[in-house]
Design a protein around this motif. Structure first.
Motif, PDB file in Angstrom:
ATOM      1  N   CYS A 103      -2.164  -0.708  -1.447  1.00 18.43           N
ATOM      2  CA  CYS A 103      -1.627  -1.632  -2.471  1.00 18.43           C
ATOM      3  C   CYS A 103      -0.107  -1.678  -2.406  1.00 18.43           C
ATOM      4  O   CYS A 103       0.537  -2.222  -3.299  1.00 18.43           O
ATOM      5  CB  CYS A 103      -2.114  -1.218  -3.854  1.00 18.43           C
ATOM      6  SG  CYS A 103      -1.524   0.392  -4.406  1.00 18.43           S
ATOM      7  N   LYS A 104       0.429  -1.091  -1.354  1.00 22.41           N
ATOM      8  CA  LYS A 104       1.893  -1.045  -1.165  1.00 22.41           C
ATOM      9  C   LYS A 104       2.558  -0.526  -2.428  1.00 22.41           C
ATOM     10  O   LYS A 104       3.564  -1.066  -2.913  1.00 22.41           O
ATOM     11  CB  LYS A 104       2.434  -2.432  -0.783  1.00 22.41           C
ATOM     12  CG  LYS A 104       1.880  -2.939   0.553  1.00 22.41           C
ATOM     13  CD  LYS A 104       2.795  -4.015   1.150  1.00 22.41           C
ATOM     14  CE  LYS A 104       2.349  -4.439   2.522  1.00 22.41           C
ATOM     15  NZ  LYS A 104       1.269  -5.420   2.549  1.00 22.41           N
ATOM     16  N   SER A 105       1.948   0.514  -3.001  1.00 20.86           N
ATOM     17  CA  SER A 105       2.475   1.213  -4.192  1.00 20.86           C
ATOM     18  C   SER A 105       2.640   0.319  -5.420  1.00 20.86           C
ATOM     19  O   SER A 105       3.455   0.610  -6.289  1.00 20.86           O
ATOM     20  CB  SER A 105       3.812   1.898  -3.868  1.00 20.86           C
ATOM     21  OG  SER A 105       3.654   2.737  -2.768  1.00 20.86           O
ATOM     22  N   THR A 106       1.829  -0.743  -5.494  1.00 18.11           N
ATOM     23  CA  THR A 106       1.944  -1.613  -6.675  1.00 18.11           C
ATOM     24  C   THR A 106       0.797  -1.394  -7.660  1.00 18.11           C
ATOM     25  O   THR A 106       0.860  -1.826  -8.806  1.00 18.11           O
ATOM     26  CB  THR A 106       1.903  -3.101  -6.281  1.00 18.11           C
ATOM     27  OG1 THR A 106       0.630  -3.365  -5.666  1.00 18.11           O
ATOM     28  CG2 THR A 106       3.013  -3.471  -5.322  1.00 18.11           C
ATOM     29  N   GLY A 107      -0.300  -0.743  -7.194  1.00 15.21           N
ATOM     30  CA  GLY A 107      -1.462  -0.535  -8.070  1.00 15.21           C
ATOM     31  C   GLY A 107      -2.415  -1.726  -8.064  1.00 15.21           C
ATOM     32  O   GLY A 107      -3.502  -1.653  -8.646  1.00 15.21           O
ATOM     33  N   TRP A 108      -2.027  -2.819  -7.428  1.00 14.86           N
ATOM     34  CA  TRP A 108      -2.875  -4.019  -7.399  1.00 14.86           C
ATOM     35  C   TRP A 108      -2.984  -4.535  -5.974  1.00 14.86           C
ATOM     36  O   TRP A 108      -2.050  -4.394  -5.190  1.00 14.86           O
ATOM     37  CB  TRP A 108      -2.272  -5.127  -8.269  1.00 14.86           C
ATOM     38  CG  TRP A 108      -2.227  -4.762  -9.727  1.00 14.86           C
ATOM     39  CD1 TRP A 108      -1.225  -4.108 -10.373  1.00 14.86           C
ATOM     40  CD2 TRP A 108      -3.238  -5.001 -10.695  1.00 14.86           C
ATOM     41  NE1 TRP A 108      -1.534  -3.929 -11.698  1.00 14.86           N
ATOM     42  CE2 TRP A 108      -2.775  -4.481 -11.924  1.00 14.86           C
ATOM     43  CE3 TRP A 108      -4.500  -5.615 -10.676  1.00 14.86           C
ATOM     44  CZ2 TRP A 108      -3.515  -4.539 -13.094  1.00 14.86           C
ATOM     45  CZ3 TRP A 108      -5.233  -5.687 -11.841  1.00 14.86           C
ATOM     46  CH2 TRP A 108      -4.747  -5.144 -13.042  1.00 14.86           C
ATOM     47  N   ILE A 109      -4.114  -5.124  -5.653  1.00 16.62           N
ATOM     48  CA  ILE A 109      -4.268  -5.705  -4.310  1.00 16.62           C
ATOM     49  C   ILE A 109      -4.506  -7.200  -4.447  1.00 16.62           C
ATOM     50  O   ILE A 109      -5.416  -7.631  -5.170  1.00 16.62           O
ATOM     51  CB  ILE A 109      -5.445  -5.066  -3.544  1.00 16.62           C
ATOM     52  CG1 ILE A 109      -5.270  -3.548  -3.498  1.00 16.62           C
ATOM     53  CG2 ILE A 109      -5.517  -5.622  -2.124  1.00 16.62           C
ATOM     54  CD1 ILE A 109      -6.380  -2.828  -2.780  1.00 16.62           C
ATOM     55  N   GLU A 110      -3.683  -7.956  -3.719  1.00 19.87           N
ATOM     56  CA  GLU A 110      -3.817  -9.416  -3.757  1.00 19.87           C
ATOM     57  C   GLU A 110      -5.131  -9.805  -3.061  1.00 19.87           C
ATOM     58  O   GLU A 110      -5.394  -9.396  -1.942  1.00 19.87           O
ATOM     59  CB  GLU A 110      -2.624 -10.022  -3.022  1.00 19.87           C
ATOM     60  CG  GLU A 110      -2.704 -11.516  -2.865  1.00 19.87           C
ATOM     61  CD  GLU A 110      -1.816 -12.019  -1.728  1.00 19.87           C
ATOM     62  OE1 GLU A 110      -0.669 -11.545  -1.620  1.00 19.87           O
ATOM     63  OE2 GLU A 110      -2.285 -12.866  -0.954  1.00 19.87           O
TER      64      GLU A 110
END
Ligand code: FA5
Length: 352
Positions: free
Chosen positions: A285-292
């Motif tokens: 998630c590239k450290s965002t906590g969300w996946i597009e």
């Protein structure tokens, strides 16, 4: 030869054949025995041929008896051959070092690729939600991929997709490898009347660099729903229900405002990262906590006009989701490359 002599000869052949076959101890001895009694010039064969010298009535009786004897001797021969053959095989096995008690080598069987499994799962859910299925070509016209979808000519929006063009003759329609499944929206709307609800799974191509979540060749499923009074709330309800059915638990999704020329308003839909639980501490998630996961929105009036539908009457929503990204979450795969490397240790873990 008299009738009596013929019958005595039969009995004699039977007795000598039985004695001879009892004396045979190895398969090799059987052949000579067969030739001398049952072969083309064998004793019994010649005796049967001699029947032609008897009157018709006697020929009938003797012929039946002679043929019965032939059947009997053949059965005795076959039984002996089977016994000797088995004994020879067992003797051979005794000499051999093969251990027949060992389990056999596994017989490898093909199985369904995890992307196909994921695709079937997703199309199954959408089909239960009433979406028909459509297909479109991988080589598309620039018009269907961009123009009809409200991407203005030479507009920077076209550069959102790093496009792979196909060489065409000067002056001919420009062709490209479709960058998304959205052109199928156009094809379907041109050939069907509203109301309509359709999904279009398929392969897409972009000149994207390969990393943990991008591949130059990937798959999307397009969804399109056109009816009267369709809006963003219908889109949200549909996608929430879809994600919940796919992940078999209440899925957490979020809508972010986004821009796609063919929808207004447009949204980017993210699913909470199942690897780090949304904490934002992983590379997926590239450290965002969300996946597009997908892009979506309410179909732009210009798109409806381009296919001859009156936007004052009809409205709709559309979405395009990445099959790989969803499959990664479904199966806990951290790197998209695992789908394409064909490592049997990875692929063999998936069973439909
Ligand atoms: C589109 O392709 C739009 N056609 C989606 C859409 C359809 C919007 C209908 C509105 C209405 P986007 O470029 O964001 O949007 O791609 C959609 C999804 O495809 C992404 O969210 C992602 O899951 C997947 N995707 C895109 N590029 C790649 C890639 N290189 N590798 C793997 N998956 C990708």
């Amino acid at each position: 030869m008299t009738l009596k002599e013929w019958e005595e000869k039969c009995a004699d052949i039977k007795a000598r054949f039985s004695d001879a076959i009892s004396a045979v101890a190895a398969p090799g001895g059987l052949d000579a025995l067969k030739v001398s009694f049952l072969g083309r010039a064998g004793e019994l064969t010649l005796l049967l041929k001699s029947l032609k010298d008897f009157p018709l009535e006697e020929r009938k009786t003797l012929g039946a008896a002679g043929n019965a004897l032939k059947t009997e001797l053949t059965a005795i021969f076959d039984a002996k051959a089977a016994v000797l053959g088995r004994a020879a095989l067992e003797a051979d096995l005794q000499k051999s070092s093969a251990d027949l008690t060992l389990p056999p080598y596994p017989f490898p069987r093909g199985r369904v690729h995890p992307l196909t499994m994921a695709l079937r799962e997703m199309t199954g859910i959408l089909s239960r939600m009433g979406f028909a299925r459509a297909e479109g070509p991988c080589v598309e016209t620039e018009f269907n991929n961009f123009g009809a979808l409200n991407f203005p000519e030479d507009h920077p929006a076209r550069e959102m997709h790093d496009t792979l063009y196909v060489k065409t003759a000067p002056g001919a329609d420009k062709l490209l490898l479709r960058t998304h499944t959205s052109p199928v929206q156009i094809r379907y709307m041109l050939s069907h009347k509203p109301p309509l609800r359709v999904m279009a799974p398929g392969r897409c191509f972009r000149n994207d660099a390969m990393d943990a979540s991008h591949s130059p060749v990937f798959h999307q499923i397009e969804g399109l729903y056109v009816d009267k009074n369709v809006g963003l709330s219908d889109l949200k309800a549909t996608l929430t229900q879809f994600m919940t059915a796919l992940f078999k638990k209440e899925a957490e999704i979020r809508f972010r405002p986004s821009f796609f020329p063919f929808v207004e308003p447009g949204v980017e839909v993210d699913v909470k990262c199942v690897f780090c639980g949304g904490v934002g501490q992983c590379s997926v998630c590239k450290s965002t906590g969300w996946i597009e996961m997908l892009g979506a929105g309410v179909v732009h009036p210009n798109v409806l006009k381009s296919v001859g539908m009156d936007p004052e009457i009809w409205s709709g929503f559309a979405f395009g989701m990445g099959i790989e990204r969803l499959a990664m979450l479904m199966y806990g795969i951290k790197d998209i490359r695992a789908f394409y490397e064909n490592d049997i240790r990875v692929l063999s873990q998936f069973r439909p």
